[in-house]
Scaffold this motif. Structure first.
Motif, short mmCIF file in Angstrom:
data_model
loop_
_atom_site.label_atom_id
_atom_site.label_comp_id
_atom_site.label_asym_id
_atom_site.label_seq_id
_atom_site.Cartn_x
_atom_site.Cartn_y
_atom_site.Cartn_z
N ALA A 1 0.84 -1.21 0.00
CA ALA A 1 0.00 0.00 0.00
C ALA A 1 0.87 1.26 0.00
O ALA A 1 0.56 2.25 -0.67
N GLU A 2 1.98 1.22 0.74
CA GLU A 2 2.88 2.39 0.79
C GLU A 2 3.56 2.58 -0.57
O GLU A 2 3.73 3.72 -1.04
N LEU A 3 3.93 1.48 -1.20
CA LEU A 3 4.55 1.58 -2.52
C LEU A 3 3.54 2.08 -3.54
O LEU A 3 3.86 2.87 -4.43
N TYR A 4 2.28 1.63 -3.40
CA TYR A 4 1.23 2.15 -4.29
C TYR A 4 1.07 3.66 -4.08
O TYR A 4 0.92 4.42 -5.04
N SER A 5 1.10 4.08 -2.81
CA SER A 5 0.98 5.52 -2.52
C SER A 5 2.07 6.29 -3.26
O SER A 5 1.80 7.33 -3.88
N SER A 6 3.28 5.78 -3.20
CA SER A 6 4.39 6.45 -3.88
C SER A 6 4.13 6.53 -5.39
O SER A 6 4.33 7.58 -6.02
N GLU B 1 8.49 10.46 0.18
CA GLU B 1 8.15 10.13 1.57
C GLU B 1 7.54 8.74 1.68
O GLU B 1 7.82 8.00 2.62
N GLU B 2 6.70 8.42 0.71
CA GLU B 2 6.03 7.11 0.76
C GLU B 2 7.03 5.96 0.63
O GLU B 2 6.84 4.89 1.23
N LEU B 3 8.09 6.20 -0.13
CA LEU B 3 9.14 5.17 -0.22
C LEU B 3 9.80 4.96 1.14
O LEU B 3 10.13 3.84 1.53
N VAL B 4 9.97 6.07 1.87
CA VAL B 4 10.55 5.97 3.22
C VAL B 4 9.60 5.17 4.13
O VAL B 4 10.04 4.33 4.91
N HIS B 5 8.28 5.44 3.99
CA HIS B 5 7.31 4.69 4.80
C HIS B 5 7.41 3.18 4.52
O HIS B 5 7.38 2.36 5.45
N ALA B 6 7.52 2.83 3.24
CA ALA B 6 7.61 1.41 2.87
C ALA B 6 8.91 0.81 3.43
O ALA B 6 8.91 -0.29 4.00
N HIS C 1 -7.33 9.11 -0.30
CA HIS C 1 -6.37 8.01 -0.22
C HIS C 1 -5.72 7.95 1.17
O HIS C 1 -5.58 6.88 1.76
N GLU C 2 -5.34 9.12 1.68
CA GLU C 2 -4.70 9.13 3.01
C GLU C 2 -5.67 8.68 4.10
O GLU C 2 -5.26 8.04 5.07
N GLN C 3 -6.95 9.01 3.94
CA GLN C 3 -7.94 8.54 4.93
C GLN C 3 -8.02 7.02 4.90
O GLN C 3 -8.13 6.36 5.92
N GLU D 1 2.07 9.95 11.99
CA GLU D 1 2.35 10.39 10.61
C GLU D 1 1.06 10.58 9.82
O GLU D 1 0.93 11.52 9.03
N GLN D 2 0.09 9.69 10.05
CA GLN D 2 -1.16 9.80 9.29
C GLN D 2 -1.94 11.06 9.67
O GLN D 2 -2.65 11.62 8.82
N VAL D 3 -1.79 11.54 10.90
CA VAL D 3 -2.43 12.80 11.28
C VAL D 3 -1.89 13.89 10.37
O VAL D 3 -2.62 14.70 9.78
N GLU D 4 -0.56 13.90 10.20
CA GLU D 4 0.11 14.89 9.35
C GLU D 4 -0.28 14.73 7.88
O GLU D 4 -0.54 15.70 7.18
N GLU D 5 -0.30 13.48 7.43
CA GLU D 5 -0.61 13.21 6.02
C GLU D 5 -2.01 13.72 5.66
O GLU D 5 -2.20 14.35 4.62
N GLU D 6 -2.97 13.43 6.52
CA GLU D 6 -4.34 13.89 6.24
C GLU D 6 -4.42 15.42 6.36
O GLU D 6 -5.06 16.07 5.53
FE1 OFO Z 1 2.41 6.42 3.87
O1 OFO Z 1 1.37 7.82 4.27
FE2 OFO Z 1 0.61 8.45 2.74
O2 OFO Z 1 -0.03 6.96 2.02
#
Ligand code: OFO
Length: 171
Positions: free
Chosen positions: A16-21, A49-54, A93-95, A126-131
């Motif tokens: 899912a994180e790679l898809y986000s990227s 950033e999403e690559l870092v999450h993955a 998507h972030e939600q 992190e998701q608080v920030e992302e949203e």
């Molecule tokens: Fe990985 O936080 Fe956006 O999707």
């Protein structure tokens, strides 16, 4: 040691994180095509950033003696109706990702896997920030409406994100 179920759930989250990227990279390319270079830079920073999450998830699985298995990444859309439509899609998507992270926390708690629970708290914050960052852009775009001048200004503002060097804690 991670349970089989937790390992699979984290492997799905890595996907899912790679898809986000991939999706943010597609949004960046869309903005390039409509001459919104600032917004393209914002999306490009987000894709990184999403690559870092993955990668953080991958390192964690390895640290716990598990096995990362990479899966096929779904094809993202390549067109959106407008700048607002794109950021609304990013927010939605972030939600969805937030609810996936919440499900992982629930699983960790059900399994009494306190290490994974603790690890996941970084993603909860992190998701608080992302949203919040996507929602802020959506609100500004709604205020701007059809104003060309406003769009020019917000593109400049969004472009400043790409100029700020990422820090290891600022993912
Ligand atoms: Fe990985 O936080 Fe956006 O999707």
């Amino acid at each position: 040691m991670l349970s089989e179920r937790m390992q699979k759930a984290i492997n799905d989250q890595i996907n899912a994180e790679l898809y986000s990227s991939y999706m943010y990279a597609a949004m960046s390319m869309y903005f390039q095509s409509v001459d919104m270079s600032g917004a393209a830079g914002w999306m490009n920073a987000q894709a990184k950033e999403e690559l870092v999450h993955a990668e953080k998830f991958m390192n964690y699985v390895n640290e716990r003696g598990g096995r990362v298995t990479l899966q096929a990444i779904e094809k993202p859309p390549s067109e959106w109706k407008s700048v607002l439509d794109t950021f609304e899609a990013a927010l939605k998507h972030e939600q969805k990702v937030s609810s996936m992270i919440n499900s992982l926390v629930t699983l960790a708690r059900d399994e009494k896997d306190h290490m994974t629970d603790n690890f996941l708290q970084w993603y909860v914050a992190e998701q608080v920030e992302e949203e919040a960052s996507a929602a802020e852009v959506v609100r500004k775009l709604k205020l701007i409406g059809d104003s060309g001048g406003g769009m020019f200004m917000i593109d400049n503002e969004l472009g400043r994100r790409g100029l700020v060097p990422e820090t290891s804690s600022g993912e």
